[in-house]
Design a protein around this motif. Structure first.
Motif, short mmCIF file in Angstrom:
data_model
loop_
_atom_site.label_atom_id
_atom_site.label_comp_id
_atom_site.label_asym_id
_atom_site.label_seq_id
_atom_site.Cartn_x
_atom_site.Cartn_y
_atom_site.Cartn_z
N ARG A 192 -36.78 -55.44 24.05
CA ARG A 192 -38.00 -55.83 24.74
C ARG A 192 -37.73 -55.75 26.23
NH1 ARG A 192 -41.09 -60.17 26.30
NH2 ARG A 192 -43.19 -60.10 25.43
N CYS A 193 -38.43 -54.87 26.92
CA CYS A 193 -38.22 -54.74 28.36
C CYS A 193 -38.87 -55.92 29.09
CB CYS A 193 -38.84 -53.43 28.85
SG CYS A 193 -38.55 -53.16 30.62
N PRO A 194 -38.15 -56.55 30.04
CA PRO A 194 -38.75 -57.68 30.75
C PRO A 194 -39.94 -57.26 31.63
CG PRO A 194 -36.56 -57.19 31.63
CD PRO A 194 -36.75 -56.33 30.41
N HIS A 195 -40.11 -55.97 31.87
CA HIS A 195 -41.24 -55.51 32.68
C HIS A 195 -42.57 -55.70 31.96
CE1 HIS A 195 -43.50 -52.04 34.85
NE2 HIS A 195 -43.70 -53.19 35.47
N THR A 196 -42.73 -55.07 30.80
CA THR A 196 -44.01 -55.17 30.08
C THR A 196 -43.86 -55.64 28.64
OG1 THR A 196 -43.94 -52.95 29.13
CG2 THR A 196 -44.87 -53.15 31.36
N GLY A 197 -42.63 -55.81 28.18
CA GLY A 197 -42.44 -56.18 26.78
C GLY A 197 -42.32 -54.97 25.86
N ALA A 198 -42.34 -53.77 26.44
CA ALA A 198 -42.25 -52.55 25.63
C ALA A 198 -40.87 -52.41 24.99
CB ALA A 198 -42.51 -51.34 26.52
N SER A 199 -40.82 -51.63 23.92
CA SER A 199 -39.53 -51.24 23.35
C SER A 199 -38.80 -50.36 24.37
CB SER A 199 -39.71 -50.45 22.05
OG SER A 199 -40.33 -51.25 21.09
N GLN B 25 -31.28 -47.91 29.63
CA GLN B 25 -32.44 -47.40 30.37
C GLN B 25 -33.71 -47.62 29.57
OE1 GLN B 25 -32.26 -43.23 31.42
NE2 GLN B 25 -33.75 -43.56 33.05
N CYS B 26 -34.72 -48.18 30.21
CA CYS B 26 -36.02 -48.33 29.55
C CYS B 26 -36.76 -47.00 29.61
CB CYS B 26 -36.84 -49.42 30.23
SG CYS B 26 -38.48 -49.59 29.49
N ALA B 27 -37.28 -46.56 28.47
CA ALA B 27 -37.93 -45.26 28.40
C ALA B 27 -39.29 -45.25 29.11
CB ALA B 27 -38.12 -44.86 26.94
N THR B 28 -39.90 -46.42 29.28
CA THR B 28 -41.28 -46.44 29.78
C THR B 28 -41.35 -46.20 31.28
OG1 THR B 28 -41.83 -47.96 28.00
CG2 THR B 28 -43.45 -47.73 29.77
N HIS B 29 -40.61 -46.98 32.08
CA HIS B 29 -40.63 -46.79 33.53
C HIS B 29 -39.23 -46.69 34.11
CE1 HIS B 29 -44.38 -49.27 32.64
NE2 HIS B 29 -44.88 -48.12 33.06
N ASP B 30 -38.25 -46.36 33.28
CA ASP B 30 -36.90 -46.03 33.73
C ASP B 30 -36.11 -47.18 34.35
OD1 ASP B 30 -37.08 -43.42 32.86
OD2 ASP B 30 -37.97 -42.74 34.74
N ALA B 31 -36.45 -48.41 34.08
CA ALA B 31 -35.61 -49.50 34.57
C ALA B 31 -34.19 -49.34 34.00
CB ALA B 31 -36.18 -50.85 34.13
N LEU B 32 -33.19 -49.71 34.81
CA LEU B 32 -31.80 -49.61 34.39
C LEU B 32 -31.18 -51.00 34.31
CD1 LEU B 32 -30.82 -46.59 36.67
CD2 LEU B 32 -31.03 -46.55 34.16
N GLY C 62 -35.44 -50.45 39.25
CA GLY C 62 -36.70 -50.29 38.53
C GLY C 62 -37.65 -51.44 38.80
N PRO C 63 -38.78 -51.45 38.12
CA PRO C 63 -39.85 -52.40 38.43
C PRO C 63 -39.52 -53.85 38.10
CG PRO C 63 -40.43 -51.07 36.52
CD PRO C 63 -39.18 -50.48 37.09
N CYS C 64 -38.49 -54.09 37.30
CA CYS C 64 -38.15 -55.48 36.96
C CYS C 64 -36.76 -55.84 37.49
CB CYS C 64 -38.25 -55.72 35.47
SG CYS C 64 -37.48 -54.44 34.45
S1 FES Z 1 -41.67 -51.26 30.48
FE1 FES Z 1 -39.56 -51.08 30.92
S2 FES Z 1 -39.52 -50.49 32.98
FE2 FES Z 1 -41.65 -50.73 32.57
#
Ligand code: FES
Length: 110
Positions: free
Chosen positions: A45-52, A69-76, A87-89
């Motif tokens: 669960r990404c802390p940015h949006t909760g996405a996988s 690496q988060c696949a949605t917005h590339d947070a590392l 990244g955004p978070c």
């Molecule tokens: S949802 Fe993971 S970086 Fe945006």
């Protein structure tokens, strides 16, 4: 109590693998990273949006296999602490889970 997730040899080093587990009667998606002989587990669960986080099944690491690496917005995220370092978070953390290695098995402590 612990849940057997897999054998230590089931995850390449470096590598990662996702699991669906029941924690407190809820089905949760988690993943395990194997790196330099150590194992780390987090909720998927990404802390940015909760996405996988993964970009393909069982693929949670960047191309160098040095960071998560988060696949949605590339947070590392660092593999050992789950801290977002770009990244955004940035500054947020993945939520860790406790593992234990018993013989050649990876156990999730719940
Ligand atoms: S949802 Fe993971 S970086 Fe945006």
């Amino acid at each position: 109590m612990s849940i057997i997730l897999c054998k230590t040899s089931d995850i390449e080093d470096p590598g990662s693998k996702s699991f669906e587990v029941k924690i407190k009667r809820k089905t949760r998606d988690i993943f395990v990273v194997h790196k330099d002989g150590e194992f780390f587990a987090y909720y998927n669960r990404c802390p940015h949006t909760g996405a996988s986080l993964e970009w393909q099944q069982d693929q949670f690491l960047d191309l160098d296999k040095a960071l998560i690496q988060c696949a949605t917005h590339d947070a590392l995220f660092t593999i050992d602490s789950g801290e977002c370092i770009a990244g955004p978070c940035a500054g947020d953390h993945l939520t860790p889970l406790q593992l234990s290695i018993q013989g050649d098995e990876v156990h999730l402590e719940v």
